[in-house]
Design a protein around this motif. Structure first.
Motif, PDB file in Angstrom:
ATOM      1  N   GLU A   1       0.792  -1.075  -0.171  1.00 53.12           N
ATOM      2  CA  GLU A   1      -0.032   0.158   0.050  1.00 53.12           C
ATOM      3  C   GLU A   1       0.751   1.187  -0.028  1.00 53.12           C
ATOM      4  O   GLU A   1       0.578   2.254  -0.776  1.00 53.12           O
ATOM      5  N   ALA A   2       2.244   1.155   0.737  1.00 55.13           N
ATOM      6  CA  ALA A   2       2.907   2.273   0.780  1.00 55.13           C
ATOM      7  C   ALA A   2       3.348   2.648  -0.352  1.00 55.13           C
ATOM      8  O   ALA A   2       3.613   3.754  -1.029  1.00 55.13           O
TER       9      ALA A   2
ATOM     10  N   SER B   1       2.153   1.758  -3.605  1.00 54.42           N
ATOM     11  CA  SER B   1       0.874   2.349  -4.146  1.00 54.42           C
ATOM     12  C   SER B   1       0.548   3.810  -4.000  1.00 54.42           C
ATOM     13  O   SER B   1       0.349   4.585  -4.932  1.00 54.42           O
ATOM     14  N   ARG B   2       0.655   4.149  -2.791  1.00 55.76           N
ATOM     15  CA  ARG B   2       0.221   5.655  -2.581  1.00 55.76           C
ATOM     16  C   ARG B   2       1.407   6.753  -2.896  1.00 55.76           C
ATOM     17  O   ARG B   2       1.012   7.615  -3.351  1.00 55.76           O
TER      18      ARG B   2
ATOM     19  N   THR C   1       0.424   6.785  -6.719  1.00 53.39           N
ATOM     20  CA  THR C   1      -0.851   7.280  -7.613  1.00 53.39           C
ATOM     21  C   THR C   1      -0.891   8.584  -7.202  1.00 53.39           C
ATOM     22  O   THR C   1      -1.906   9.249  -7.635  1.00 53.39           O
ATOM     23  N   GLU C   2      -0.068   9.168  -6.033  1.00 54.41           N
ATOM     24  CA  GLU C   2      -0.294  10.400  -5.550  1.00 54.41           C
ATOM     25  C   GLU C   2      -0.229  11.538  -6.660  1.00 54.41           C
ATOM     26  O   GLU C   2      -0.810  12.683  -6.757  1.00 54.41           O
TER      27      GLU C   2
ATOM     28  N   ASN D   1      -3.192  10.175 -11.191  1.00 48.62           N
ATOM     29  CA  ASN D   1      -4.360   9.450 -10.792  1.00 48.62           C
ATOM     30  C   ASN D   1      -4.686   8.281 -11.653  1.00 48.62           C
ATOM     31  O   ASN D   1      -5.824   7.627 -11.519  1.00 48.62           O
TER      32      ASN D   1
ATOM     33  N   ILE E   1      -4.255   4.697 -10.955  1.00 48.13           N
ATOM     34  CA  ILE E   1      -5.367   3.968 -10.135  1.00 48.13           C
ATOM     35  C   ILE E   1      -6.253   2.838 -10.625  1.00 48.13           C
ATOM     36  O   ILE E   1      -6.303   1.816 -10.312  1.00 48.13           O
TER      37      ILE E   1
END
Length: 386
Positions: free
Chosen positions: A157-158, A160-161, A164-165, A168, A171
């Motif tokens: 998840e780290a 991915s964040r 994707t920040e 967009n 995502i």
């Protein structure tokens, strides 16, 4: 079902985090009749040897690796020529092979992105990194990944964040597949552990051994742990660093040796080169520390430690926070906070019951949440449906 040929492209032939996760995935996929597997590596090494021992086809070819050298004028000017040369060579090696999917393992692999685009092949980009700097790359590389990918897989998840920040669009075409691992060896026999502790660690059965297992570089936190250890160093406590520096950066090991002398802990601290069979090392330490200065994208060492029933102390950022449960399977300390690291080290050094309790809970968590079967099955679904 028609057999699909998957071309895996990877950045190295060593056996650290992303190398191991590729090995586990490829050797599992290879067992399925519905998949044909080819792996491209830039050089010979332990990973190539292990893949070929399994009967997997390995091709040695330049992969055009994303690196800081590319940000220089010379690197920028050379990039098009290196790409063209690498694409030509790879095409020549694969001209008789129909490729259905290209799986680029780590963001550093560039040739797979261009090869898939030129020849109309489905491309999966498997991201194992968190970009912190330079800011230009952090803000723009996710857009590059988005353009050159059909699907993007993040290992936590780290990770991915972090990607994707600033994009967009990623995502919609991305998913998170947590790394999975099964321990393929029995617990090391007590006489062998005793010999490892004595010969490699310089420790007897009464000593407590703190271990940092992983590549020696500027962000894994070796110096942070060493300075913290120097403040609690006493006769019954040992510290071992297990791993080697990246090729061409051996000065990191020399600097670490100098620091060991500077802190006057030569009698209680050792550097042990990379070990191909790492499980006996994990079995022989008492406390595993992952003091990374920058966020770990995943933190495979934490998972390996937990499968060896070892308590883990780790920096509280990145993907490792998704593995280690604070005050249940170990401790998470504020990144770079030596005082907090020392506090947790002292707690575990002085509390044998807590070391064992956290170690047992860690193994149960690793088996339940990070199994190799789950990891592989998610990729199989992805390969079949892309």
């Amino acid at each position: 079902m028609k057999q699909k040929t998957i071309l895996f492209i990877h950045q190295s032939a060593e056996l650290y985090g992303s190398d191991k996760t590729l090995l586990y995935l490829v050797e599992s996929i290879f067992k399925f009749d519905s998949f044909n597997v080819i792996v491209v590596l830039p050089e010979n090494g332990s990973l190539k040897d292990l893949l070929e021992e399994k009967g997997i086809t390995v091709i040695i070819s330049p992969i055009v690796k994303l690196s800081r050298q590319m940000y220089t004028l010379k690197g920028t000017l050379c990039l098009p020529f290196n790409l063209i040369s690498s694409l030509y060579r790879l095409r020549r090696l694969l001209k008789e092979v129909h490729i259905d999917i290209i799986h680029s393992n780590t963001m550093a692999v560039l040739v797979g992105a261009f090869y898939s685009k030129i020849y109309g092949i489905k491309h999966i980009w498997h991201i194992h990194e968190i970009i912190e700097r330079p800011k230009f790359v952090k803000n723009n590389f996710p857009k590059f990944v988005n353009f050159f990918s059909d699907r993007v897989v993040f290992n936590s998840e780290a990770t991915s964040r972090a990607f994707t920040e600033s994009s967009n669009g990623l995502i919609k075409k991305s998913q998170i597949i947590l790394n999975g691992l099964d321990r393929n060896q029995n617990i090391t026999a007590s006489d062998i552990k005793k010999a490892i502790r004595k010969e490699l660690f310089g420790a007897d059965e009464s000593n407590i051994v703190i271990g940092l297992i992983g590549r020696i570089n500027k962000w894994k936190g070796q110096e942070l742990l060493l300075e913290s250890f120097s403040r609690i160093s006493e006769k019954g406590i040992k510290l071992v660093f297990v791993g080697s520096a990246p090729p061409g950066q051996e000065y990191f090991v020399r600097e670490l040796k100098d620091k060991i002398i500077f802190y006057n802990v030569e009698d209680n601290c050792r550097i042990i080169p990379f070990q191909r069979n790492i499980w006996p090392i994990f079995d022989s330490i008492d406390i595993s520390v992952i003091p990374s200065v920058d966020p770990e994208p995943f933190g495979l060492v934490a998972l390996e430690s937990m499968l060896a029933e070892k308590v883990v102390i780790a920096s509280n950022h990145g993907g490792v926070t998704e593995i280690v449960k604070h005050n249940e399977t170990g401790f998470l300390f504020e990144p770079n906070n030596k005082s907090e690291l020392i506090m947790f080290l002292k707690q575990l050094i002085n509390d044998e019951h807590k070391r064992f309790k956290f170690g047992r809970e860690g193994r149960l968590r690793a088996l339940k949440k990070f199994s190799l079967d789950t990891y592989v099955s998610k990729f199989i679904n992805l390969y079949r449906n892309i």
